[in-house]
Design a protein around this motif. Structure first.
Motif, mmCIF file in Angstrom:
data_model
loop_
_atom_site.group_PDB
_atom_site.id
_atom_site.type_symbol
_atom_site.label_atom_id
_atom_site.label_comp_id
_atom_site.label_asym_id
_atom_site.label_seq_id
_atom_site.Cartn_x
_atom_site.Cartn_y
_atom_site.Cartn_z
ATOM 1 N N VAL A 59 20.113 34.987 -46.694
ATOM 2 C CA VAL A 59 18.665 35.131 -46.667
ATOM 3 C C VAL A 59 18.225 36.291 -47.565
ATOM 4 O O VAL A 59 17.236 36.201 -48.272
ATOM 5 N N THR A 60 18.972 37.378 -47.523
ATOM 6 C CA THR A 60 18.681 38.563 -48.329
ATOM 7 C C THR A 60 19.829 38.827 -49.271
ATOM 8 O O THR A 60 20.999 38.762 -48.870
ATOM 9 N N ASP A 61 19.512 39.103 -50.527
ATOM 10 C CA ASP A 61 20.545 39.377 -51.536
ATOM 11 C C ASP A 61 20.052 40.519 -52.420
ATOM 12 O O ASP A 61 19.149 40.342 -53.230
ATOM 13 N N LEU A 62 20.641 41.701 -52.254
ATOM 14 C CA LEU A 62 20.268 42.875 -53.036
ATOM 15 C C LEU A 62 21.479 43.354 -53.845
ATOM 16 O O LEU A 62 22.609 43.259 -53.384
ATOM 17 N N GLN B 101 29.996 40.410 -61.540
ATOM 18 C CA GLN B 101 30.744 41.662 -61.381
ATOM 19 C C GLN B 101 29.885 42.793 -60.819
ATOM 20 O O GLN B 101 30.158 43.965 -61.042
ATOM 21 N N LEU B 102 28.823 42.440 -60.085
ATOM 22 C CA LEU B 102 27.962 43.429 -59.455
ATOM 23 C C LEU B 102 28.191 43.430 -57.948
ATOM 24 O O LEU B 102 28.637 42.436 -57.367
ATOM 25 N N THR B 103 27.901 44.563 -57.332
ATOM 26 C CA THR B 103 28.052 44.679 -55.888
ATOM 27 C C THR B 103 26.773 44.215 -55.202
ATOM 28 O O THR B 103 25.686 44.706 -55.515
ATOM 29 N N HIS B 104 26.904 43.272 -54.281
ATOM 30 C CA HIS B 104 25.754 42.680 -53.593
ATOM 31 C C HIS B 104 25.774 43.033 -52.109
ATOM 32 O O HIS B 104 26.822 42.996 -51.470
ATOM 33 N N PHE B 105 24.597 43.358 -51.593
ATOM 34 C CA PHE B 105 24.393 43.452 -50.152
ATOM 35 C C PHE B 105 23.672 42.180 -49.729
ATOM 36 O O PHE B 105 22.631 41.833 -50.292
ATOM 37 N N GLN B 106 24.228 41.495 -48.740
ATOM 38 C CA GLN B 106 23.606 40.260 -48.279
ATOM 39 C C GLN B 106 23.470 40.267 -46.758
ATOM 40 O O GLN B 106 24.324 40.799 -46.051
ATOM 41 N N TRP B 107 22.358 39.681 -46.300
ATOM 42 C CA TRP B 107 22.238 39.375 -44.885
ATOM 43 C C TRP B 107 22.208 37.862 -44.752
ATOM 44 O O TRP B 107 21.416 37.172 -45.393
ATOM 45 N N TRP B 108 23.116 37.340 -43.913
ATOM 46 C CA TRP B 108 23.281 35.896 -43.737
ATOM 47 C C TRP B 108 22.727 35.449 -42.398
ATOM 48 O O TRP B 108 22.874 36.143 -41.391
ATOM 49 N N LYS C 92 24.729 38.188 -40.106
ATOM 50 C CA LYS C 92 25.858 39.041 -40.473
ATOM 51 C C LYS C 92 25.535 39.773 -41.772
ATOM 52 O O LYS C 92 24.750 39.296 -42.606
ATOM 53 N N ILE C 93 26.128 40.933 -41.928
ATOM 54 C CA ILE C 93 26.005 41.735 -43.142
ATOM 55 C C ILE C 93 27.262 41.542 -43.970
ATOM 56 O O ILE C 93 28.384 41.612 -43.445
ATOM 57 N N VAL C 94 27.077 41.283 -45.254
ATOM 58 C CA VAL C 94 28.212 41.100 -46.165
ATOM 59 C C VAL C 94 28.002 41.985 -47.388
ATOM 60 O O VAL C 94 26.934 41.968 -48.000
ATOM 61 N N LEU C 95 29.015 42.764 -47.723
ATOM 62 C CA LEU C 95 29.014 43.562 -48.952
ATOM 63 C C LEU C 95 30.160 43.071 -49.807
ATOM 64 O O LEU C 95 31.311 43.097 -49.373
ATOM 65 N N TYR C 96 29.833 42.590 -51.009
ATOM 66 C CA TYR C 96 30.898 42.039 -51.843
ATOM 67 C C TYR C 96 30.601 42.239 -53.323
ATOM 68 O O TYR C 96 29.460 42.483 -53.719
ATOM 69 N N THR C 97 31.651 42.162 -54.133
ATOM 70 C CA THR C 97 31.514 42.199 -55.586
ATOM 71 C C THR C 97 31.642 40.778 -56.105
ATOM 72 O O THR C 97 32.657 40.122 -55.892
ATOM 73 N N SER C 98 30.593 40.309 -56.775
ATOM 74 C CA SER C 98 30.531 38.930 -57.230
ATOM 75 C C SER C 98 31.499 38.668 -58.378
ATOM 76 O O SER C 98 31.639 39.480 -59.294
ATOM 77 N N GLU C 99 32.166 37.513 -58.336
ATOM 78 C CA GLU C 99 33.025 37.104 -59.446
ATOM 79 C C GLU C 99 32.191 36.737 -60.666
ATOM 80 O O GLU C 99 32.636 36.883 -61.806
ATOM 81 N N GLU C 100 30.965 36.277 -60.428
ATOM 82 C CA GLU C 100 30.121 35.791 -61.515
ATOM 83 C C GLU C 100 29.536 36.911 -62.349
ATOM 84 O O GLU C 100 29.626 36.910 -63.570
#
Length: 305
Positions: free
Chosen positions: A85-88, A70-77, A60-68
């Motif tokens: 597995v992937t965190d950009l 405060q940056l926007t992350h693209f992740q593949w789970w 799955k693809i997840v796009l979120y803003t981290s609470e830790e």
């Protein structure tokens, strides 16, 4: 009563009961800590230099803003292992685009306006009626300036589309060689690494904490300097105190953190009167915020000497 129910289970076909029992003990789907902007099921595809091969894992693809940070992350789970597995980190510079030439599946490419990096994915949602909506939601949340295909075909290949928040003139002034070194620098400090390899970038809010900001109120010289930078309505010690405690300042620091950890770092350095060449002299693995702070400290020392 418990024994009766247990016996009734034993008399039922195990082929039916085992899947149901297994679901009772499955771990709940993990979610990142922060605000999720977009999330949908998609698999990865690997490019071997000649062709793209699908990774058969459920993902799955997840796009979120981290609470830790405060940056926007693209992740593949990996949905089977329930792990990222992937965190950009994406800084208004990524967008998903459908590969129209592929007719045998729902394939998409993740492009970056700040580099030539590409990643390939295939949709795993049961139906395709939400594909366009999921992609639009993703792209709108990232906020990248998606290049016009017609304009891009007539533009020079080396011309890069400016990221949101940066003027085209400022972006075009970045030397191509410096941009290449910047890409390497960002990769070394975690911009493009795997989740297990990357060191989380330092957010500005972890340096300028509420406690640190409040101590500035007792520094008369600092208050006097800050007053000159504020609107007329806040040119007072009380106004400075109000600004330092405002949520707007926290939001501005989060936005500045995004800029520091992006390809716009040279533009930011130049606007502060600092040579972007400090990037090339930074030790491998240095955090971009650390580089910026040290450069500003050196500039302040030169100005006071």
């Amino acid at each position: 009563l418990f024994c009766v129910r247990s016996l009734s289970l034993l008399h039922r076909p195990w082929g039916i009961q085992l899947p149901r029992l297994a679901k009772m003990f499955q771990q709940p789907a993990a979610r990142p800590n922060g605000h999720v902007h977009a999330e949908f099921r998609a698999g990865r595809m690997d490019w071997d230099g000649r062709m793209v091969n699908p990774d058969k894992r459920k993902g799955k693809i997840v796009l979120y803003t981290s609470e830790e940070d405060q940056l926007t992350h693209f992740q593949w789970w990996d949905r089977e292992k329930n792990e990222a597995v992937t965190d950009l980190i994406v800084i208004n510079d990524a967008y998903l685009e459908k590969i129209e030439k592929v007719t045998s599946g729902r394939c998409y490419i993740l492009r970056f306006t700040s580099s030539d990096k590409k990643m390939f994915f295939w949709m795993q949602e049961p139906k395709d009626d939400k594909d366009a909506e999921n992609v639009n939601k993703f792209n709108e949340a990232v906020g990248a300036t998606i290049p016009d295909k017609k304009a891009a075909s007539t533009a020079a290949p080396a011309a890069a589309a400016p990221a949101a928040g940066a003027s085209p003139a400022a972006t075009s002034q970045i030397d191509p060689a410096l941009r290449d070194m910047l890409s390497q620098f960002l990769a070394q400090q975690g911009q493009g690494g795997q989740a297990a390899e990357r060191t989380p970038p330092v957010p500005l809010t972890s340096v300028l904490t509420t406690e640190v900001l409040q101590t500035l109120n007792s520094d008369e010289a600092a208050v006097a300097e800050m007053k000159d930078l504020l609107p007329d309505s806040h040119k007072s010690p009380e106004g400075v105190r109000e600004v330092l405690a405002s949520p707007q300042l926290q939001q501005s620091m989060a936005a500045l953190t995004q800029a520091v950890h992006s390809d716009q770092l040279p533009v930011l350095l130049t606007s502060l009167g600092i040579s972007p060449s400090v990037i090339t002299s930074a030790p491998p693995g240095s955090d971009a915020l650390e580089v910026l702070c040290k450069a500003m400290e050196e500039k302040f020392k030169e100005g006071s000497s």
